[in-house]
Design an enzyme around this catalytic site. Sequence first.
Site, PDB file in Angstrom:
ATOM      1  N   GLU A  48       0.869  -1.166   0.000  1.00 38.70           N
ATOM      2  CA  GLU A  48       0.000   0.000   0.000  1.00 38.70           C
ATOM      3  C   GLU A  48       0.916   1.229   0.000  1.00 38.70           C
ATOM      4  O   GLU A  48       1.739   1.376   0.899  1.00 38.70           O
ATOM      5  CB  GLU A  48      -0.876  -0.015   1.258  1.00 38.70           C
ATOM      6  CG  GLU A  48      -1.906   1.073   1.228  1.00 38.70           C
ATOM      7  CD  GLU A  48      -2.814   1.070   2.451  1.00 38.70           C
ATOM      8  OE1 GLU A  48      -2.699   0.160   3.289  1.00 38.70           O
ATOM      9  OE2 GLU A  48      -3.626   2.010   2.551  1.00 38.70           O
ATOM     10  N   ARG A 272       4.749 -12.839  10.243  1.00 40.92           N
ATOM     11  CA  ARG A 272       5.293 -11.497  10.077  1.00 40.92           C
ATOM     12  C   ARG A 272       6.689 -11.448  10.679  1.00 40.92           C
ATOM     13  O   ARG A 272       6.968 -12.156  11.645  1.00 40.92           O
ATOM     14  CB  ARG A 272       4.437 -10.547  10.908  1.00 40.92           C
ATOM     15  CG  ARG A 272       3.674  -9.542  10.163  1.00 40.92           C
ATOM     16  CD  ARG A 272       2.887  -8.704  11.156  1.00 40.92           C
ATOM     17  NE  ARG A 272       3.256  -7.307  11.004  1.00 40.92           N
ATOM     18  CZ  ARG A 272       2.818  -6.554  10.013  1.00 40.92           C
ATOM     19  NH1 ARG A 272       2.023  -7.045   9.097  1.00 40.92           N
ATOM     20  NH2 ARG A 272       3.179  -5.290   9.931  1.00 40.92           N
ATOM     21  N   LYS A 282       3.972   1.020   9.325  1.00 44.15           N
ATOM     22  CA  LYS A 282       4.077   2.337   8.689  1.00 44.15           C
ATOM     23  C   LYS A 282       3.381   3.419   9.514  1.00 44.15           C
ATOM     24  O   LYS A 282       3.842   4.556   9.562  1.00 44.15           O
ATOM     25  CB  LYS A 282       3.483   2.276   7.280  1.00 44.15           C
ATOM     26  CG  LYS A 282       4.414   1.590   6.292  1.00 44.15           C
ATOM     27  CD  LYS A 282       3.777   1.454   4.931  1.00 44.15           C
ATOM     28  CE  LYS A 282       2.806   0.304   4.930  1.00 44.15           C
ATOM     29  NZ  LYS A 282       2.256   0.013   3.596  1.00 44.15           N
TER      30      LYS A 282
HETATM   31  P1  ATP Z   1       2.314  -1.859   7.868  1.00 45.10           P
HETATM   32  O1  ATP Z   1       1.657  -2.427   9.074  1.00 45.10           O
HETATM   33  O2  ATP Z   1       3.748  -1.595   8.052  1.00 45.10           O
HETATM   34  O3  ATP Z   1       1.596  -0.704   7.289  1.00 45.10           O
HETATM   35  P2  ATP Z   1       1.119  -3.441   5.891  1.00 45.10           P
HETATM   36  O4  ATP Z   1       0.893  -4.878   5.966  1.00 45.10           O
HETATM   37  O5  ATP Z   1      -0.082  -2.599   6.062  1.00 45.10           O
HETATM   38  O6  ATP Z   1       2.290  -3.048   6.851  1.00 45.10           O
HETATM   39  P3  ATP Z   1       1.442  -3.365   3.114  1.00 45.10           P
HETATM   40  O7  ATP Z   1       1.995  -2.295   2.270  1.00 45.10           O
HETATM   41  O8  ATP Z   1      -0.009  -3.643   3.008  1.00 45.10           O
HETATM   42  O9  ATP Z   1       1.811  -2.997   4.588  1.00 45.10           O
HETATM   43  O10 ATP Z   1       2.270  -4.696   2.978  1.00 45.10           O
HETATM   44  C1  ATP Z   1       2.603  -5.300   1.754  1.00 45.10           C
HETATM   45  C2  ATP Z   1       2.934  -6.735   2.031  1.00 45.10           C
HETATM   46  O11 ATP Z   1       4.000  -6.829   2.961  1.00 45.10           O
HETATM   47  C3  ATP Z   1       1.763  -7.487   2.621  1.00 45.10           C
HETATM   48  O12 ATP Z   1       1.585  -8.659   1.858  1.00 45.10           O
HETATM   49  C4  ATP Z   1       2.175  -7.812   4.013  1.00 45.10           C
HETATM   50  O13 ATP Z   1       1.740  -9.101   4.348  1.00 45.10           O
HETATM   51  C5  ATP Z   1       3.695  -7.756   3.959  1.00 45.10           C
HETATM   52  N1  ATP Z   1       4.268  -7.323   5.234  1.00 45.10           N
HETATM   53  C6  ATP Z   1       4.097  -6.133   5.845  1.00 45.10           C
HETATM   54  N2  ATP Z   1       4.765  -6.095   7.013  1.00 45.10           N
HETATM   55  C7  ATP Z   1       5.385  -7.287   7.148  1.00 45.10           C
HETATM   56  C8  ATP Z   1       6.243  -7.877   8.148  1.00 45.10           C
HETATM   57  N3  ATP Z   1       6.584  -7.220   9.261  1.00 45.10           N
HETATM   58  N4  ATP Z   1       6.700  -9.125   7.927  1.00 45.10           N
HETATM   59  C9  ATP Z   1       6.370  -9.799   6.819  1.00 45.10           C
HETATM   60  N5  ATP Z   1       5.582  -9.312   5.848  1.00 45.10           N
HETATM   61  C10 ATP Z   1       5.081  -8.073   6.001  1.00 45.10           C
HETATM   62 MG    MG Z   2      -1.723  -3.323   4.630  1.00 46.50          MG
END
Ligand code: ATP
Ligand code: MG
Length: 566
Positions: A48, A272, A282
């Site tokens: 995102e 994760r 983020k």
């Molecule tokens: P954040 O909580 O940092 O905003 P998010 O999951 O909302 O993370 P996205 O941009 O939606 O961020 O994530 C893109 C991909 O990265 C998703 O498929 C998510 O599963 C993966 N991802 C995000 N954070 C992690 C993490 N700490 N470990 C493994 N995979 C992750």
């Molecule tokens: Mg997300």
Amino acid sequence: MADIEENKIEAASDSASAGNFIKSEIIKDIAPDGRFAGMEVITRFPPEPNGCLHIGHVKALCIDFGMAEQFGGRCNLRMDDTNPTKEKQEFIHSIENDIHWLGFEWSNYCFASAYFDETYEYAVELIKKGLAYVCELSPEQVHEMRGDYNTPATSPYRDRPIEESLDLFSRMKNGEFPDGAMTLRAKIDLASGNWNMRDPVIYRIKHETHHQTGDKWCIYPMYDLAHPIGDALEGVTHSLCSLEYEDHRPLYNWVVDNVSVPSKPRQIEFARLNIDYTVLSKRKLRRLIEDKVVSGWDDPRMPTLAALRRRGYSPAAIRSFCDQIGVAKNSSTVQWGFLEYCLRNELNENATRAMAVLNPIKLIITNYPEGLTEQFEVENNPQKPESGTRTIDFGREIYIEADDFMEVPEKKYFRMFPGNYVRLKGTYIVKCTGCKKDEFGNVTEVYAEYDESTRGGNPSEGMKVKGTIHWVNCGTAIDAEVRLFERLFDIPDPDSANVDFMEHINPNSLTVLKNCKLEPSLANARPGDGFQFLRLGYFCVDSEDSSPEHLVFNRSVELKDSYSKK
Ligand code: ATP
Ligand code: MG
């Protein structure tokens, strides 16, 4: 240090034995009797664009791109831009750049918004099938009426006629209603034990300009609807995501089973990545920036890729970290020290050695001829003889670290103190003879005598030399600013749910030293170049603030893991 080694071994065995369980699943799926028999493996990475990528995302990237690569398939990049409120063009560029920097190449690149037309049509299909309805409850009312484990949720709009929902949905799209007036909800199971299945909202009204689609839409699909549709339209076979999506999988499957998409991808979740002493979200990272705890997404103390790059991490070090932590199904927390261990391993191999004095004090070698400058040949990198040698200047006046002198030595102090012999790295052995102090008792100069016969650092008869210190020649030294970093947080688990991370900022996370002296070969260092400063750690030229007139170095990592010891 021991902790780090154990951590590494545990992680490695985890990835080897429990396996990459995702890989095993894919092998089953593409086998002749599998659900994707004979098909090409297609994965996707769906960030995102509401912030920069962090080290957690790298784990997902390594899995998504890694699986595609291992099976000779493809991995798509799809910006998950279903929520125009928080997304920004600058983050789109930064994400593209980071992925390329890590060395990954996507196959198809698009935006979830590119499928808004199709997604809308599939929503209409759901309504026509009696599987979705327009609901006029406000978010607060939906919350109040969501029921509990023993009581189903309710909505007075659930049984509204299909024609009515179709009409309202099309008018939602045409902009007839304000934000929040109504939503489209999937009609699934109000009594489900899984909250995501209790008639989840799949479309909402948002009168907002979208960075890709402009003002074409004022209704936007929720991730839970848009994501499976995007996957299916792209022919994704394996939609790999982190564990928090596990509870969404039934909804994911419900969507692909109930709309006429061309394929039925499979979602598999992995743990994760959590790392101690940092936050990987983020939302929290943005808060640190907004509250000016750090200077931006690329502040070298952040866990973002932009920051790690600025700190001197290479793609190889980061990918080696991800390879070694493996792909587990259960969440665990990896030590930040392990990431540093991976960096140190790489820099030990590759970094050019140099001398720098961070807290300088002048050492005058009183019996060394005035005006004489000698040149010494030193190796650029003892790990890599092919990297050659360079010459360093030596003279009567040199800088040494202030803490390499003690007028009255403490126990086990082997460096400069009156009467003691010390080796000046690569040159001579000197005997400390005293110091000069100012009116406040602060040492302003240190004195020593050298012994010409010790050239090359070999002690003569009867000399006991236990300490070797680094130094920089006063006549040719160049000035620099050096920034030292510690953990951003002062507790290991600032990211845990019951902790207010903003209350646990380490006040010593940044130290700026403005009066450092470097050997002149460093004058030509370019942004990003990495070095080992003898005895001090690994450093790189800062890519934002350094210029030939004002050099700025960041400490990438210390030579040893002093943190675990503390
Ligand atoms: P954040 O909580 O940092 O905003 P998010 O999951 O909302 O993370 P996205 O941009 O939606 O961020 O994530 C893109 C991909 O990265 C998703 O498929 C998510 O599963 C993966 N991802 C995000 N954070 C992690 C993490 N700490 N470990 C493994 N995979 C992750
Ligand atoms: Mg997300």
